[in-house]
Design a protein around this motif. Structure first.
Motif, PDB file in Angstrom:
ATOM      1  N   GLU A 132     -13.417   5.909  -5.681  1.00 18.25           N
ATOM      2  CA  GLU A 132     -12.367   4.982  -6.098  1.00 18.25           C
ATOM      3  C   GLU A 132     -12.293   3.877  -5.044  1.00 18.25           C
ATOM      4  O   GLU A 132     -12.078   4.146  -3.863  1.00 18.25           O
ATOM      5  CB  GLU A 132     -11.029   5.710  -6.196  1.00 18.25           C
ATOM      6  CG  GLU A 132      -9.843   4.835  -6.576  1.00 18.25           C
ATOM      7  CD  GLU A 132      -8.564   5.662  -6.637  1.00 18.25           C
ATOM      8  OE1 GLU A 132      -8.520   6.615  -7.444  1.00 18.25           O
ATOM      9  OE2 GLU A 132      -7.630   5.362  -5.854  1.00 18.25           O
ATOM     10  N   TRP A 187     -12.044  -1.780  -9.770  1.00 21.87           N
ATOM     11  CA  TRP A 187     -11.573  -1.638  -8.405  1.00 21.87           C
ATOM     12  C   TRP A 187     -10.076  -1.929  -8.355  1.00 21.87           C
ATOM     13  O   TRP A 187      -9.510  -2.514  -9.270  1.00 21.87           O
ATOM     14  CB  TRP A 187     -12.339  -2.581  -7.476  1.00 21.87           C
ATOM     15  CG  TRP A 187     -13.827  -2.341  -7.474  1.00 21.87           C
ATOM     16  CD1 TRP A 187     -14.483  -1.272  -8.007  1.00 21.87           C
ATOM     17  CD2 TRP A 187     -14.833  -3.200  -6.939  1.00 21.87           C
ATOM     18  NE1 TRP A 187     -15.837  -1.392  -7.832  1.00 21.87           N
ATOM     19  CE2 TRP A 187     -16.087  -2.574  -7.178  1.00 21.87           C
ATOM     20  CE3 TRP A 187     -14.819  -4.420  -6.280  1.00 21.87           C
ATOM     21  CZ2 TRP A 187     -17.296  -3.134  -6.774  1.00 21.87           C
ATOM     22  CZ3 TRP A 187     -16.020  -4.999  -5.873  1.00 21.87           C
ATOM     23  CH2 TRP A 187     -17.241  -4.360  -6.114  1.00 21.87           C
ATOM     24  N   HIS A 188      -9.430  -1.526  -7.266  1.00 24.42           N
ATOM     25  CA  HIS A 188      -7.971  -1.609  -7.171  1.00 24.42           C
ATOM     26  C   HIS A 188      -7.577  -2.576  -6.051  1.00 24.42           C
ATOM     27  O   HIS A 188      -7.777  -2.274  -4.869  1.00 24.42           O
ATOM     28  CB  HIS A 188      -7.380  -0.220  -6.908  1.00 24.42           C
ATOM     29  CG  HIS A 188      -7.778   0.800  -7.924  1.00 24.42           C
ATOM     30  ND1 HIS A 188      -7.086   1.009  -9.090  1.00 24.42           N
ATOM     31  CD2 HIS A 188      -8.831   1.676  -7.951  1.00 24.42           C
ATOM     32  CE1 HIS A 188      -7.667   1.965  -9.795  1.00 24.42           C
ATOM     33  NE2 HIS A 188      -8.732   2.383  -9.126  1.00 24.42           N
ATOM     34  N   LEU A 196       0.824  -1.205   0.000  1.00 22.81           N
ATOM     35  CA  LEU A 196       0.000   0.000   0.000  1.00 22.81           C
ATOM     36  C   LEU A 196       0.860   1.258   0.000  1.00 22.81           C
ATOM     37  O   LEU A 196       0.541   2.247  -0.661  1.00 22.81           O
ATOM     38  CB  LEU A 196      -0.934  -0.002   1.210  1.00 22.81           C
ATOM     39  CG  LEU A 196      -2.037  -1.064   1.202  1.00 22.81           C
ATOM     40  CD1 LEU A 196      -2.762  -1.088   2.542  1.00 22.81           C
ATOM     41  CD2 LEU A 196      -3.027  -0.814   0.068  1.00 22.81           C
ATOM     42  N   THR A 212     -10.645  -6.288 -10.322  1.00 21.33           N
ATOM     43  CA  THR A 212      -9.923  -5.385 -11.233  1.00 21.33           C
ATOM     44  C   THR A 212     -10.751  -5.100 -12.476  1.00 21.33           C
ATOM     45  O   THR A 212     -10.798  -3.959 -12.965  1.00 21.33           O
ATOM     46  CB  THR A 212      -8.569  -6.000 -11.631  1.00 21.33           C
ATOM     47  OG1 THR A 212      -7.776  -6.181 -10.464  1.00 21.33           O
ATOM     48  CG2 THR A 212      -7.825  -5.106 -12.610  1.00 21.33           C
ATOM     49  N   ALA A 263      -0.772   1.314  -4.101  1.00 23.27           N
ATOM     50  CA  ALA A 263      -2.153   1.782  -4.096  1.00 23.27           C
ATOM     51  C   ALA A 263      -2.382   3.046  -3.289  1.00 23.27           C
ATOM     52  O   ALA A 263      -3.186   3.893  -3.667  1.00 23.27           O
ATOM     53  CB  ALA A 263      -3.066   0.664  -3.566  1.00 23.27           C
ATOM     54  N   ALA A 317     -11.330   2.077   0.916  1.00 27.24           N
ATOM     55  CA  ALA A 317     -10.759   0.733   0.946  1.00 27.24           C
ATOM     56  C   ALA A 317     -11.708  -0.193   1.692  1.00 27.24           C
ATOM     57  O   ALA A 317     -12.197   0.147   2.778  1.00 27.24           O
ATOM     58  CB  ALA A 317      -9.396   0.747   1.626  1.00 27.24           C
ATOM     59  N   ILE A 337      -8.669  -4.697  -0.360  1.00 32.28           N
ATOM     60  CA  ILE A 337      -7.372  -5.031   0.225  1.00 32.28           C
ATOM     61  C   ILE A 337      -7.535  -6.100   1.300  1.00 32.28           C
ATOM     62  O   ILE A 337      -8.571  -6.178   1.971  1.00 32.28           O
ATOM     63  CB  ILE A 337      -6.675  -3.784   0.811  1.00 32.28           C
ATOM     64  CG1 ILE A 337      -7.455  -3.214   1.997  1.00 32.28           C
ATOM     65  CG2 ILE A 337      -6.510  -2.707  -0.263  1.00 32.28           C
ATOM     66  CD1 ILE A 337      -6.744  -2.043   2.684  1.00 32.28           C
ATOM     67  N   ARG A 342     -11.768   8.086  -1.825  1.00 34.62           N
ATOM     68  CA  ARG A 342     -10.966   6.864  -1.920  1.00 34.62           C
ATOM     69  C   ARG A 342     -11.345   5.971  -0.742  1.00 34.62           C
ATOM     70  O   ARG A 342     -11.059   6.287   0.407  1.00 34.62           O
ATOM     71  CB  ARG A 342      -9.476   7.193  -1.920  1.00 34.62           C
ATOM     72  CG  ARG A 342      -9.090   8.135  -3.049  1.00 34.62           C
ATOM     73  CD  ARG A 342      -7.593   8.419  -3.075  1.00 34.62           C
ATOM     74  NE  ARG A 342      -6.842   7.262  -3.565  1.00 34.62           N
ATOM     75  CZ  ARG A 342      -5.947   6.594  -2.863  1.00 34.62           C
ATOM     76  NH1 ARG A 342      -5.709   6.934  -1.609  1.00 34.62           N
ATOM     77  NH2 ARG A 342      -5.297   5.579  -3.390  1.00 34.62           N
ATOM     78  N   HIS A 346     -10.821   0.354  -3.375  1.00 33.58           N
ATOM     79  CA  HIS A 346      -9.656  -0.526  -3.224  1.00 33.58           C
ATOM     80  C   HIS A 346     -10.092  -1.741  -2.410  1.00 33.58           C
ATOM     81  O   HIS A 346     -10.662  -1.591  -1.322  1.00 33.58           O
ATOM     82  CB  HIS A 346      -8.515   0.196  -2.508  1.00 33.58           C
ATOM     83  CG  HIS A 346      -7.948   1.332  -3.295  1.00 33.58           C
ATOM     84  ND1 HIS A 346      -6.716   1.284  -3.896  1.00 33.58           N
ATOM     85  CD2 HIS A 346      -8.467   2.557  -3.589  1.00 33.58           C
ATOM     86  CE1 HIS A 346      -6.478   2.417  -4.529  1.00 33.58           C
ATOM     87  NE2 HIS A 346      -7.526   3.207  -4.349  1.00 33.58           N
TER      88      HIS A 346
END
Length: 308
Positions: free
Chosen positions: A203, A224-225, A75, A220, A79, A173, A207, A171, A205
């Motif tokens: 956005e 998404w990240h 991270l 992905t 990211a 997560a 994780i 952002r 993420h």
């Protein structure tokens, strides 16, 4: 219940050591008693692992500290290399403990917070068929508290209020200690997005300490990240039985496998599942893990693990 062929590639996540140390501190056990407890756990788990069949099975033990450190590094360098997350939402109780460890590790290692705000959603996986868990469907539910919608709305509302400019990208997560099927991560993420105003730029993420490659690839493709400390190759259960992961504490905890009818069990108490995991000698593995559960019960620690 019909047992599938033994799993060829096994990952074991040692969340047990983390929780034993945490509970020992909270219960103010002496250093000697804590060391004795950890030694017993290591010995009994080691004996259980001799039940694997080396001719057709291989195993990797993933430690809590390794997965946490690796995810924090990933991270920091990829990211979340710029401004961090506006919100980090963890899932479940173990996920909350893991997220707390990640946040502390990130700040200690890189001198800045990973997330401006955090929240926890009490999501859980429920299997639908106690008679045949291997072929059972999953259902995502909440283990305690309000509905998934209410919990997600409570998590995201303060962040949206703080960042009122609709042009500002949020952002977010979504964290789980293990992203395997991805059903829980997907359910929480989609609900968070629904609870934001229409058109709000976000956005996402996904994780985790550990994550399945196929699941993260699917995320992905949705834009998404993903990021993880340890990546499980290919597909895992339920898409494939070639690779699977088990948390050490879940092998012995009577509420580890939960069903929609309200019943639950440990892997230890399911002979077919023990045969699938420990193909060479499931009986020896069962005796070792039962010995561990007895030792933890006698020490008063087992009930604290159940209360997670």
């Amino acid at each position: 219940m019909t047992s599938p062929q033994p799993i060829r590639h096994l990952y074991f996540f040692d969340d047990l050591t983390y929780h034993l140390c945490r509970i020992s501190r909270r219960q103010r056990l002496s250093a000697e008693d804590t060391a004795r407890l950890l030694t017993t756990a290591a010995d009994q788990v080691g004996q259980a692992l001799t039940g694997l069949e080396p001719a057709c099975q291989d195993a990797v033990l993933v430690t809590w500290d390794h997965a946490c450190t690796q995810l924090a590094w990933d991270l920091a360098h990829h990211a979340a290399a710029h401004s961090g997350f506006d919100l980090l939402v963890s899932q479940g109780c173990n996920g909350q403990y893991a997220a707390d460890a990640l946040l502390a590790e990130f700040t200690a290692a890189y001198g800045r917070p990973l997330a401006a705000a955090t929240a926890n959603v009490r999501s859980t996986h429920l299997l639908t068929d106690p008679a045949d868990a291997f072929h059972s469907d999953f259902r995502i539910a909440v283990s305690s508290g309000p509905s998934l919608d209410e919990q997600c709305r409570s998590a995201v509302a303060p962040v949206h209020t703080q960042h009122r400019d609709p042009a500002q990208r949020l952002r977010i997560a979504v964290f789980d200690d293990c992203i395997q099927t991805g059903q829980g991560t997907q359910a929480v993420t989609e609900q968070l997005i629904k609870d934001l105003p229409v058109g709000r730029d976000v956005e996402i993420h996904t994780i985790g300490f550990i994550a399945c490659q196929a699941t993260q690839q699917r995320f992905t493709e949705r834009g998404w990240h993903p990021a993880q400390g340890v990546l499980l190759p290919g597909q895992t259960y339920p898409a494939s039985w070639d690779t699977d992961i088990y948390f050490l504490k879940d092998l012995i905890l009577g509420n580890a496998i939960r069903y929609t009818d309200g019943t639950s069990q440990a892997y230890l108490d399911n002979p077919a599942w023990m045969e699938k995991i420990f193909a060479r000698d499931p009986d020896a593995a069962t005796r070792a893990l039962d010995g561990l559960r007895t030792a933890l019960t006698d020490s008063g620690i087992y009930q604290h693990l159940l209360d997670l």
